[in-house]
Scaffold this motif. Structure first.
Motif, PDB file in Angstrom:
ATOM      1  N   TYR A  36       1.284   5.600  -0.370  1.00 51.84           N
ATOM      2  CA  TYR A  36       0.755   6.971  -0.392  1.00 51.84           C
ATOM      3  C   TYR A  36       1.716   7.848  -1.177  1.00 51.84           C
ATOM      4  O   TYR A  36       2.916   7.892  -0.886  1.00 51.84           O
TER       5      TYR A  36
ATOM      6  N   THR B 122       0.861  -1.182   0.000  1.00 52.71           N
ATOM      7  CA  THR B 122       0.000   0.000   0.000  1.00 52.71           C
ATOM      8  C   THR B 122       0.901   1.238   0.000  1.00 52.71           C
ATOM      9  O   THR B 122       1.895   1.292   0.727  1.00 52.71           O
TER      10      THR B 122
ATOM     11  N   VAL C 141       0.328   3.319   5.894  1.00 54.65           N
ATOM     12  CA  VAL C 141       0.669   2.687   4.617  1.00 54.65           C
ATOM     13  C   VAL C 141       2.039   2.030   4.748  1.00 54.65           C
ATOM     14  O   VAL C 141       2.826   2.343   5.644  1.00 54.65           O
TER      15      VAL C 141
END
Length: 398
Positions: free
Chosen positions: A192, A190, A257
């Protein structure tokens, strides 16, 4: 016989650029011949967010500087010592100028070459404090150490067909990719991405290419967030007065994240109700706040040692108020500095040529001619969700 004419984009002071006649490039470095260089007829040359920092007056760039470090061109003259390139070759120019001979170049650290800038490690075309090299937002430009620096495209006709994508190999595609690699992006991660300008969008597309499970892009400009959504990114509107962790949780089901990529840099603004106020350390502090313990933070966003337009005296010399103890406590890894373009550009070229990525679509390439460059700068400064690419000879339009 007189040299051909040449025109370029010239910095005229804060907020001003102009198209002016400039000297036709020579195969020379000062008073000595540059037998290892080539002269390129520029096919495409892009406007970069780094250029915009100078044009805004946020650096010590001198008036009269010919701008431009994102260059793709065709060789029209080659020096005596150029062995592996020929007139007619279409090539991408890494924005880093590198000698290929120093210890850093030999280690692949071409962004901090020791021999091409007397002031400090690292050089670039048309950029403040980067060695005084003439920029490539022009009709013609000289490239030194050509055999080492240039990436020759395998087929000139194919290159012209894919030029809107291939032009991004000089900087923003490798830079965005580098940000993701150094942040540890991989299959199932994940991510960002702070900032949905061209580098942020290139980073987001790179994260997809690297196999990320979820790519989240944060920005304050609605059109740029819409552009990120157009190729499968989740988005966070940083104008909202809502903690970033809450917004991440709404998307991921968790408040952190795996990987964080800063594609904003030193002109960052505060989030929420403070979004109109500059806060140069805000992205770095957010990174430490929302990256998981043991995670990595890639920082391709530009930070400078001198910023005459900074909000306070500390920021004017690049001293930012960071909550570094939090990053230490969470065992974060930080990776800063210019992207060493040559580390990535050949493989990313292959990804383009074999249609594994549509990078021009992701960053929304907008072709303009050389005389439209001042308007391109103005539109970009206004937050346009576009990557402006200059076609100085009309060769792409043709």
């Amino acid at each position: 016989m007189s040299s051909p004419s040449n025109r370029g984009v010239v910095f005229k002071g804060p907020g001003k650029v102009a198209i002016e006649s400039i000297a036709f490039p020579e195969l020379a470095l000062g008073k000595r011949k540059c037998d290892h260089g080539v002269i390129l007829k520029v096919i495409t040359t892009n406007i970069c967010g780094s250029d915009q920092h100078m044009v805004r007056g946020r650096t010590t760039a001198p008036e009269g500087l010919v701008l431009g470090h994102e260059i793709t061109g065709v060789i029209v003259e080659a020096g005596r010592d150029v062995e592996f390139l020929n007139v007619g070759d279409v090539c991408s120019v890494p924005f880093n100028i590198a000698c290929g001979r120093c210890r850093n170049c030999k280690s692949g650290l071409t962004g901090i070459c020791l021999n091409v800038n007397p002031a400090r490690p690292g050089a670039a075309y048309g950029y403040v404090d980067m060695g005084g090299w003439v920029g490539g937002q022009a009709e013609y430009v000289m490239v030194p150490y050509a055999d080492f620096n240039l990436l020759k495209f395998p087929n000139a006709d194919q290159a012209m067909e894919k030029i809107r994508d291939l032009t991004l190999l000089s900087d923003i595609f490798p830079t965005g990719f580098h940000g993701c690699v150094t942040a540890g992006v991989g299959p199932g991660s994940t991510v960002y991405i702070a900032g949905a300008g061209p580098v942020g969008l290139a980073a987001a597309a790179s994260a997809h290419l690297l196999g990320a499970a979820c790519v989240i892009v944060g920005d304050m400009i609605d059109d740029r967030l819409e552009q990120a959504r157009s190729f499968g990114c989740e988005t966070i509107d940083l104008k909202k007065d809502m903690p970033m962790e809450d917004q991440l949780e709404a998307i991921l089901g968790e408040r952190e994240v795996d990987c964080f990529v800063d594609c904003v840099g030193f002109e960052a603004h505060g989030c929420g109700c403070n979004h109109s106020h500059e806060a140069p350390a805000t992205v770095l502090n957010s990174a430490m706040q929302v990256t998981r313990a043991g995670g990595s933070i890639g920082i391709p966003g530009l930070y400078v040692t001198e910023d005459p337009g900074a909000v306070d005296d500390a920021a004017k010399v690049g001293a930012l108020s960071m909550r570094f103890g939090l990053g230490w406590a969470k065992s974060h890894s930080f990776h800063t500095g210019q992207c060493p373009v040559m580390k990535y550009h050949r493989n990313l070229m292959q990804a383009i040529l074999f249609e594994k990525i549509d990078i021009a679509k992701a960053v929304n390439v907008q072709m303009i001619n050389l005389d439209q460059a001042p308007k391109g700068y103005a539109d970009f400064d206004g937050g346009a969700a576009k990557k402006f690419v200059i076609d100085p000879h009309g060769s792409v339009a043709a």
